[in-house]
Design a protein around this motif. Structure first.
Motif, PDB file in Angstrom:
ATOM      1  N   ALA A   1       0.672  -1.124   0.206  1.00 34.36           N
ATOM      2  CA  ALA A   1       0.311  -0.346   0.569  1.00 34.36           C
ATOM      3  C   ALA A   1       0.252   0.905   0.328  1.00 34.36           C
ATOM      4  CB  ALA A   1      -0.522  -0.134   1.324  1.00 34.36           C
ATOM      5  N   ARG A   2       1.640   1.411   0.762  1.00 32.90           N
ATOM      6  CA  ARG A   2       2.803   2.452   0.182  1.00 32.90           C
ATOM      7  C   ARG A   2       3.420   2.532  -0.574  1.00 32.90           C
ATOM      8  NH1 ARG A   2       6.572   1.417   5.782  1.00 32.90           N
ATOM      9  NH2 ARG A   2       5.566  -0.692   5.260  1.00 32.90           N
ATOM     10  N   ALA A   3       4.265   1.437  -1.671  1.00 30.46           N
ATOM     11  CA  ALA A   3       4.894   1.657  -2.470  1.00 30.46           C
ATOM     12  C   ALA A   3       3.377   1.669  -3.579  1.00 30.46           C
ATOM     13  CB  ALA A   3       5.232  -0.211  -2.610  1.00 30.46           C
ATOM     14  N   GLN A   4       1.924   1.607  -3.040  1.00 28.55           N
ATOM     15  CA  GLN A   4       1.597   2.224  -4.197  1.00 28.55           C
ATOM     16  C   GLN A   4       0.836   3.533  -4.114  1.00 28.55           C
ATOM     17  OE1 GLN A   4      -0.207   0.493  -7.272  1.00 28.55           O
ATOM     18  NE2 GLN A   4      -0.609   2.421  -7.512  1.00 28.55           N
ATOM     19  N   ALA A   5       0.861   4.412  -2.411  1.00 29.97           N
ATOM     20  CA  ALA A   5       0.832   5.404  -2.925  1.00 29.97           C
ATOM     21  C   ALA A   5       1.632   6.300  -3.153  1.00 29.97           C
ATOM     22  CB  ALA A   5       0.619   5.811  -1.052  1.00 29.97           C
ATOM     23  N   ALA A   6       3.096   5.805  -3.113  1.00 35.04           N
ATOM     24  CA  ALA A   6       3.766   6.361  -3.652  1.00 35.04           C
ATOM     25  C   ALA A   6       3.909   6.873  -5.243  1.00 35.04           C
ATOM     26  CB  ALA A   6       5.990   5.498  -2.967  1.00 35.04           C
ATOM     27  N   LEU A   7       4.028   5.031  -5.672  1.00 35.67           N
ATOM     28  CA  LEU A   7       3.222   5.830  -7.068  1.00 35.67           C
ATOM     29  C   LEU A   7       2.163   6.564  -7.900  1.00 35.67           C
ATOM     30  CD1 LEU A   7       4.029   4.640 -10.112  1.00 35.67           C
ATOM     31  CD2 LEU A   7       2.022   2.863  -9.842  1.00 35.67           C
ATOM     32  N   ASP A   8       0.861   7.097  -7.206  1.00 36.12           N
ATOM     33  CA  ASP A   8      -0.098   7.367  -7.085  1.00 36.12           C
ATOM     34  C   ASP A   8       0.653   9.015  -6.560  1.00 36.12           C
ATOM     35  OD1 ASP A   8      -1.934   5.420  -7.499  1.00 36.12           O
ATOM     36  OD2 ASP A   8      -2.585   5.860  -5.628  1.00 36.12           O
ATOM     37  N   ASN A   9       1.443   9.319  -5.889  1.00 42.82           N
ATOM     38  CA  ASN A   9       1.696  10.836  -5.535  1.00 42.82           C
ATOM     39  C   ASN A   9       2.638  11.117  -6.726  1.00 42.82           C
ATOM     40  OD1 ASN A   9       2.759  12.904  -3.713  1.00 42.82           O
ATOM     41  ND2 ASN A   9       4.524  12.060  -3.287  1.00 42.82           N
ATOM     42  N   ALA A  10       3.547  10.003  -7.410  1.00 43.74           N
ATOM     43  CA  ALA A  10       4.436  10.610  -8.466  1.00 43.74           C
ATOM     44  C   ALA A  10       3.940  10.729  -9.490  1.00 43.74           C
ATOM     45  CB  ALA A  10       5.236   9.642  -8.294  1.00 43.74           C
ATOM     46  N   LEU A  11       2.987  10.099  -9.702  1.00 44.60           N
ATOM     47  CA  LEU A  11       2.467  10.242 -11.272  1.00 44.60           C
ATOM     48  C   LEU A  11       1.422  11.503 -10.644  1.00 44.60           C
ATOM     49  CD1 LEU A  11       0.341   6.708 -11.144  1.00 44.60           C
ATOM     50  CD2 LEU A  11       2.259   8.064 -12.784  1.00 44.60           C
ATOM     51  N   ALA A  12       0.748  12.268  -9.422  1.00 44.29           N
ATOM     52  CA  ALA A  12       0.729  13.026  -9.589  1.00 44.29           C
ATOM     53  C   ALA A  12       1.527  14.867  -9.257  1.00 44.29           C
ATOM     54  CB  ALA A  12      -0.539  13.281  -7.913  1.00 44.29           C
ATOM     55  N   THR A  13       2.420  14.049  -9.401  1.00 43.34           N
ATOM     56  CA  THR A  13       3.573  15.426  -9.146  1.00 43.34           C
ATOM     57  C   THR A  13       4.221  15.306 -10.485  1.00 43.34           C
ATOM     58  OG1 THR A  13       5.316  14.588  -7.766  1.00 43.34           O
ATOM     59  CG2 THR A  13       3.528  15.359  -6.368  1.00 43.34           C
ATOM     60  N   ASN A  14       3.686  14.170 -10.823  1.00 47.11           N
ATOM     61  CA  ASN A  14       4.939  14.322 -12.744  1.00 47.11           C
ATOM     62  C   ASN A  14       6.801  14.332 -12.154  1.00 47.11           C
ATOM     63  OD1 ASN A  14       2.842  14.746 -14.034  1.00 47.11           O
ATOM     64  ND2 ASN A  14       3.246  17.421 -13.655  1.00 47.11           N
TER      65      ASN A  14
END
Length: 70
Positions: A32-45
């Motif tokens: 879940a933390r790795a998925q959240a990090a991916l979501d954050n990275a996508l949101a912040t380009n």
């Protein structure tokens, strides 16, 4: 600090951990933390953050696969 669980460096871990260069998630919380990090990275380009998160989530892990086979 009170309340923190510190494991001595020479102590045997409770479960076998990933020894890959890019550490793969070994349980649901880490996933879940790795998925959240991916979501954050996508949101912040953040292209490098996307790359690292994808490497954590997508690569096969011998340790994780060995635990699943047991």
């Amino acid at each position: 600090m009170p309340g923190t669980d510190v494991t001595p460096p020479n102590a045997e871990p409770k479960t076998r951990r990933c020894h890959c260069v890019i550490a793969h998630p070994q349980d649901e919380n880490e996933w879940a933390r790795a998925q959240a990090a991916l979501d954050n990275a996508l949101a912040t380009n953040d292209a490098q953050g996307v790359l690292l998160a994808c490497m954590q989530l997508m690569q096969p892990c011998p340790t994780r696969d060995e635990q699943a086979a047991r």
